[in-house]
Design a protein around this motif. Structure first.
Motif, PDB file in Angstrom:
ATOM      1  N   TRP A 140       0.909  -1.201   0.043  1.00  0.00           N
ATOM      2  CA  TRP A 140       0.037   0.044   0.011  1.00  0.00           C
ATOM      3  C   TRP A 140       0.635   1.343   0.132  1.00  0.00           C
ATOM      4  CZ3 TRP A 140      -5.483   0.729   0.342  1.00  0.00           C
ATOM      5  CH2 TRP A 140      -6.349  -0.454   0.363  1.00  0.00           C
ATOM      6  N   ASN A 203     -13.798  -3.283  -1.936  1.00  0.00           N
ATOM      7  CA  ASN A 203     -12.467  -2.538  -2.300  1.00  0.00           C
ATOM      8  C   ASN A 203     -12.611  -1.994  -3.655  1.00  0.00           C
ATOM      9  OD1 ASN A 203     -10.854  -2.064   0.164  1.00  0.00           O
ATOM     10  ND2 ASN A 203     -10.923  -4.445   0.131  1.00  0.00           N
ATOM     11  N   TYR A 206     -15.224   1.042  -3.660  1.00  0.00           N
ATOM     12  CA  TYR A 206     -15.178   1.998  -2.770  1.00  0.00           C
ATOM     13  C   TYR A 206     -14.128   3.229  -3.386  1.00  0.00           C
ATOM     14  CZ  TYR A 206     -14.171   4.775   1.541  1.00  0.00           C
ATOM     15  OH  TYR A 206     -14.270   6.037   2.469  1.00  0.00           O
ATOM     16  N   TYR A 207     -12.899   2.638  -3.492  1.00  0.00           N
ATOM     17  CA  TYR A 207     -11.992   3.516  -4.155  1.00  0.00           C
ATOM     18  C   TYR A 207     -12.285   4.228  -5.524  1.00  0.00           C
ATOM     19  CZ  TYR A 207      -9.100   1.897  -0.235  1.00  0.00           C
ATOM     20  OH  TYR A 207      -8.576   1.966   0.736  1.00  0.00           O
ATOM     21  N   VAL A 228      -9.216  11.030  -1.549  1.00  0.00           N
ATOM     22  CA  VAL A 228      -8.742   9.516  -1.829  1.00  0.00           C
ATOM     23  C   VAL A 228      -7.441   9.448  -1.164  1.00  0.00           C
ATOM     24  CG1 VAL A 228      -7.777   8.413  -3.922  1.00  0.00           C
ATOM     25  CG2 VAL A 228     -10.064   9.672  -3.984  1.00  0.00           C
ATOM     26  N   ILE A 231      -8.169   8.184   2.433  1.00  0.00           N
ATOM     27  CA  ILE A 231      -8.440   6.926   2.713  1.00  0.00           C
ATOM     28  C   ILE A 231      -7.563   5.998   2.079  1.00  0.00           C
ATOM     29  CG2 ILE A 231     -11.066   7.548   2.318  1.00  0.00           C
ATOM     30  CD1 ILE A 231     -11.048   6.457  -0.414  1.00  0.00           C
ATOM     31  N   SER A 232      -6.562   6.502   1.400  1.00  0.00           N
ATOM     32  CA  SER A 232      -5.371   5.521   0.963  1.00  0.00           C
ATOM     33  C   SER A 232      -4.159   5.246   2.257  1.00  0.00           C
ATOM     34  CB  SER A 232      -4.767   5.821  -0.278  1.00  0.00           C
ATOM     35  OG  SER A 232      -5.622   6.255  -1.380  1.00  0.00           O
ATOM     36  N   GLY A 235      -5.603   2.719   4.453  1.00  0.00           N
ATOM     37  CA  GLY A 235      -5.432   1.211   4.024  1.00  0.00           C
ATOM     38  C   GLY A 235      -3.801   0.860   4.476  1.00  0.00           C
ATOM     39  N   GLY A 284     -14.643   8.348   6.408  1.00  0.00           N
ATOM     40  CA  GLY A 284     -14.052   7.851   5.281  1.00  0.00           C
ATOM     41  C   GLY A 284     -12.818   6.838   5.460  1.00  0.00           C
ATOM     42  N   ALA A 288     -12.412   2.958   5.188  1.00  0.00           N
ATOM     43  CA  ALA A 288     -11.304   2.429   4.449  1.00  0.00           C
ATOM     44  C   ALA A 288     -10.360   1.303   5.398  1.00  0.00           C
ATOM     45  CB  ALA A 288     -10.443   3.356   3.889  1.00  0.00           C
ATOM     46  N   ALA A 292      -9.867  -2.443   4.008  1.00  0.00           N
ATOM     47  CA  ALA A 292      -8.479  -2.812   3.533  1.00  0.00           C
ATOM     48  C   ALA A 292      -7.867  -4.224   3.767  1.00  0.00           C
ATOM     49  CB  ALA A 292      -7.430  -1.640   4.012  1.00  0.00           C
ATOM     50  N   PRO A 386      -5.367   0.910  -3.871  1.00  0.00           N
ATOM     51  CA  PRO A 386      -6.327   1.732  -4.250  1.00  0.00           C
ATOM     52  C   PRO A 386      -5.941   2.126  -5.669  1.00  0.00           C
ATOM     53  CG  PRO A 386      -5.178   2.544  -2.538  1.00  0.00           C
ATOM     54  CD  PRO A 386      -4.886   1.216  -2.568  1.00  0.00           C
TER      55      PRO A 386
END
Length: 414
Positions: A140, A203, A206-207, A228, A231-232, A235, A284, A288, A292, A386
């Motif tokens: 990730w 997943n 969502y992304y 974004v 939320i990344s 993860g 959010g 995530a 994840a 993502p």
């Protein structure tokens, strides 16, 4: 047993390299096709070609590993991905891009299969959650690369060969002729297989679709990109702690905890669609973080019940389950959003999370947890990173807004 990274360092370095390459490729392809005049349906088809290739790899890549071993197979798949990436530099037609993306998806599936089965073999019951948590951090943490050139991506794919080619570690054992179809794998571990399937259903939706949700709520491109990114990060942060907890308390209790958390948060996001951006970002982030690690938990739950020589076959079956979920999830969620509006995204997520929580709770009443000393691995979900889904985000966003609106915003994910 002390936590040792040395035996798995070549795998982690290889994973970082090919994940960076995927992070470079994913947003680059739709943007260049758009500039070349490709239509939105054509770009969407190219985006889905990756998942078709990944599904094909989940069905057949294990045969290559069984025949030539992990190290040689890793070399073959990385070489295939590098060459397909470099060839994209010479073509700008959607047909060529789709075919090459299909090959990259197939190769990526093989690389993920090798990494997961290698780490399953090297870990033991007391440290596997932490080992796979480290792998997830590598996966990730590498996907935030800024796309520049196909050549850079091809070189990065090729660089993933070096750690594996120079390692002193031996190939993991592979049982000759071992095959586990989804039904047999489900009979071994129903929760594990369904959890991996649900990871794809969740997943992969969502992304790509949360930017569409935000755009329809009136947020601009910079805000969407920031959301974004938030939320990344979630993860990335949850992987190692979840691995440690699953080693200590068992897979299914942690699965239940993450699913219930995700269910509650998805429900709150559905009810608070008009809330402040700060509250929406916090929710959010939590959502995530709940979704994840699901593939890793499901894969670990399955490998708790596998024999040593069956890790490749099991990884292939679980990747197949994830691929099926990833292939159908966006279509189902997109249909729901089309019927009831943007908030349909969180209704879909809540229903999926709640259904899986109920199924897992029922299985806990029917079957005891594997003893701690016999637990398998917390297996990573690099497939769910993502950035790989950004391509779908671009295609879906272009289908709802004029293409010109997306050209200036090149610095942030769509």
């Amino acid at each position: 047993m002390p936590f040792r990274l040395a035996p798995i360092a070549p795998v982690l370095l290889g994973v970082v390299s090919f994940q960076v390459a995927l992070g470079i490729m994913t947003p680059l392809i739709p943007l260049l096709l758009l500039r070349a005049g490709a239509s939105s349906p054509a770009i969407g088809t190219v985006a889905s070609a990756y998942f078709v290739g990944f599904l094909a790899g989940a069905l057949g890549a294990h045969r290559v590993v069984t025949r030539v071993g992990h190290i040689r197979a890793f070399t073959a798949f990385a070489s295939l991905a590098a060459n397909a990436t470099l060839l994209m530099f010479f073509f700008d037609s959607p047909l060529a891009a789709g075919l090459l993306r299909l090959l990259i998806g197939y190769a990526s599936s093989g690389l993920s299969l090798i990494a997961e089965s290698w780490l399953n073999d090297r870990a033991d019951g007391s440290t596997r959650g932490r080992i796979f948590g480290a792998y997830l951090v590598a996966s990730w943490g590498a996907v935030e690369a800024t796309p520049r050139l196909y050549v850079v991506a091809g070189i990065t794919f090729a660089l993933s060969l070096l750690p594996m080619a120079l390692t002193h570690e031996s190939n993991p054992d592979v049982r000759a002729g071992a095959r586990l179809n989804l039904w047999r794998l489900y009979r071994v571990s129903p929760v594990g297989v369904i959890c991996c399937l649900a990871a794809g259903l969740l997943n992969s939706v969502y992304y790509p679709l949360v930017p569409v949700y935000l755009q329809r709520k009136g947020y601009d491109g910079a805000t969407v990109g920031g959301f974004v990114s938030v939320i990344s990060v979630a993860g990335l942060l949850v992987q190692y702690p979840v691995g440690v907890l699953s080693d200590r308390f068992g897979r299914r209790p942690i699965i239940i905890a993450t699913l219930v958390t995700g269910f509650v948060v998805a429900g709150l996001m559905d009810l608070t669609g008009g809330a402040s951006l700060t509250l929406l970002s916090v929710l959010g982030f939590l959502l995530a973080g709940a979704m994840a690690p699901l593939y890793g938990l499901g894969s670990g739950q399955t490998n708790d019940r596998m024999q040593r020589g069956d890790y490749v076959a099991a990884s292939g079956g679980l990747l197949l389950a994830w691929s099926i979920g990833s292939s159908v999830g966006p279509s189902i969620a997109g249909w729901i959003m089309g019927r009831i509006g943007p908030n349909g995204l969180f209704l879909y997520l809540a229903l999926t999370l709640g259904g899986l929580a109920a199924f897992t709770g029922l299985r806990m009443l029917q079957r005891d947890e594997v003893p701690r000393a016999q637990r398998g691995a917390f297996v990573p979900a690099a497939t769910a990173a993502p950035a790989r889904n950004t391509e779908l985000t671009v295609a879906m966003a272009m289908a709802t807004e004029p293409p010109a609106a997306h050209l200036p915003d090149r610095s942030a994910p769509p």
